[in-house]
Design an enzyme around this catalytic site. Structure first.
Site, PDB file in Angstrom:
ATOM      1  N   GLY A  46       0.553  -1.250  -0.039  1.00 39.11           N
ATOM      2  CA  GLY A  46      -0.425   0.018   0.068  1.00 39.11           C
ATOM      3  C   GLY A  46       0.618   1.673   0.274  1.00 39.11           C
ATOM      4  CD  GLN A  51       3.699   6.023   2.545  1.00 39.26           C
ATOM      5  OE1 GLN A  51       2.317   5.065   2.314  1.00 39.26           O
ATOM      6  NE2 GLN A  51       4.025   4.981   3.071  1.00 39.26           N
ATOM      7  CB  CYS A  92       4.759   2.137   7.571  1.00 38.39           C
ATOM      8  SG  CYS A  92       4.337   3.689   6.295  1.00 38.39           S
ATOM      9  CG  LEU A  93       6.793   0.399   1.449  1.00 41.06           C
ATOM     10  CD1 LEU A  93       6.003   0.740   0.265  1.00 41.06           C
ATOM     11  CD2 LEU A  93       7.703  -0.033   1.389  1.00 41.06           C
ATOM     12  CG  HIS A 134      -0.545   1.634   7.089  1.00 37.02           C
ATOM     13  ND1 HIS A 134       0.484   1.345   8.229  1.00 37.02           N
ATOM     14  CD2 HIS A 134      -0.160   2.158   6.361  1.00 37.02           C
ATOM     15  CE1 HIS A 134       1.848   1.637   8.094  1.00 37.02           C
ATOM     16  NE2 HIS A 134       0.861   2.292   6.771  1.00 37.02           N
ATOM     17  CD  GLU A 135      -1.701   3.045   3.038  1.00 38.67           C
ATOM     18  OE1 GLU A 135      -0.886   3.712   2.251  1.00 38.67           O
ATOM     19  OE2 GLU A 135      -0.928   1.597   2.762  1.00 38.67           O
ATOM     20  CG  HIS A 138      -0.132   6.548   5.183  1.00 40.43           C
ATOM     21  ND1 HIS A 138       0.956   7.497   6.030  1.00 40.43           N
ATOM     22  CD2 HIS A 138       0.051   5.852   4.882  1.00 40.43           C
ATOM     23  CE1 HIS A 138       1.940   6.395   5.972  1.00 40.43           C
ATOM     24  NE2 HIS A 138       1.288   5.192   6.060  1.00 40.43           N
TER      25      HIS A 138
HETATM   26 ZN    ZN Z   1       2.076   3.331   5.855  1.00 45.38          ZN
END
Ligand code: ZN
Length: 168
Positions: A46, A51, A92-93, A134-135, A138
């Protein structure tokens, strides 16, 4: 479109709230394609626009062959209802190298717009429900460590700091 890259904590853009998309135009289409590419390149599941340094309410979810036939492109997503609680490990990236157990809703009912300008409804549970939560976080400038207790958050950030800046 300019070259985009993944922004990592503590980049300020991750703490900002993304703005609603008012027109699903080529910019949105190109950005979502680029985000899918970046997500796949990073072996993520995701990615939210914050991000990659953009502040549109746009997130992509994919790389989940057992759950999704096609990636989900979520435009102006909203969670309307939810059920139950579950705690599972999450990464998380934007926080490479660390993960922590995060408490989330088990099941969610969400709405979003797709690239064809159709309003979609989704009922998700388990892993997909977690990814969507989660997204969406963000897009509101919320990061998964924000869900942890003070102590767990401190431990996670310390571990992340060490990974990010190896001692020499
Ligand atoms: Zn994330």
């Amino acid at each position: 479109m300019e070259d985009l890259r993944i922004h990592c904590f503590p980049d300020k853009v991750l703490k900002q709230k993304a703005g609603k998309i008012t027109r699903i135009d080529n910019t949105v289409k190109e950005l979502s394609e680029k985000m899918l590419e970046i997500m796949k390149g990073a072996s993520g599941i995701g990615l939210a626009s914050n991000q990659v340094g953009k502040l549109f309410r746009l997130a992509v979810i994919g790389n989940l062959p057992d759950i999704l036939d096609e990636p989900l492109i979520l435009i102006n997503p909203e969670i309307n209802d939810s059920e139950g609680w579950t705690t599972q490990d999450e990464g998380c990236l934007s926080f490479p190298g660390v993960s922590a157990a995060v408490r989330r809703r088990v099941k969610i009912y969400a709405t979003f717009w797709n690239l064809k300008e159709e309003e979609m409804k989704i009922e998700a549970q388990g892993f997909l429900a977690r990814a969507i939560q989660h997204e969406l976080d963000h897009l509101d400038g919320i990061l998964y460590p924000d869900h942890l207790s003070f102590l767990s958050r401190q431990l996670l950030l310390r571990k992340y700091g060490k990974k990010k800046a190896p001692s020499f």
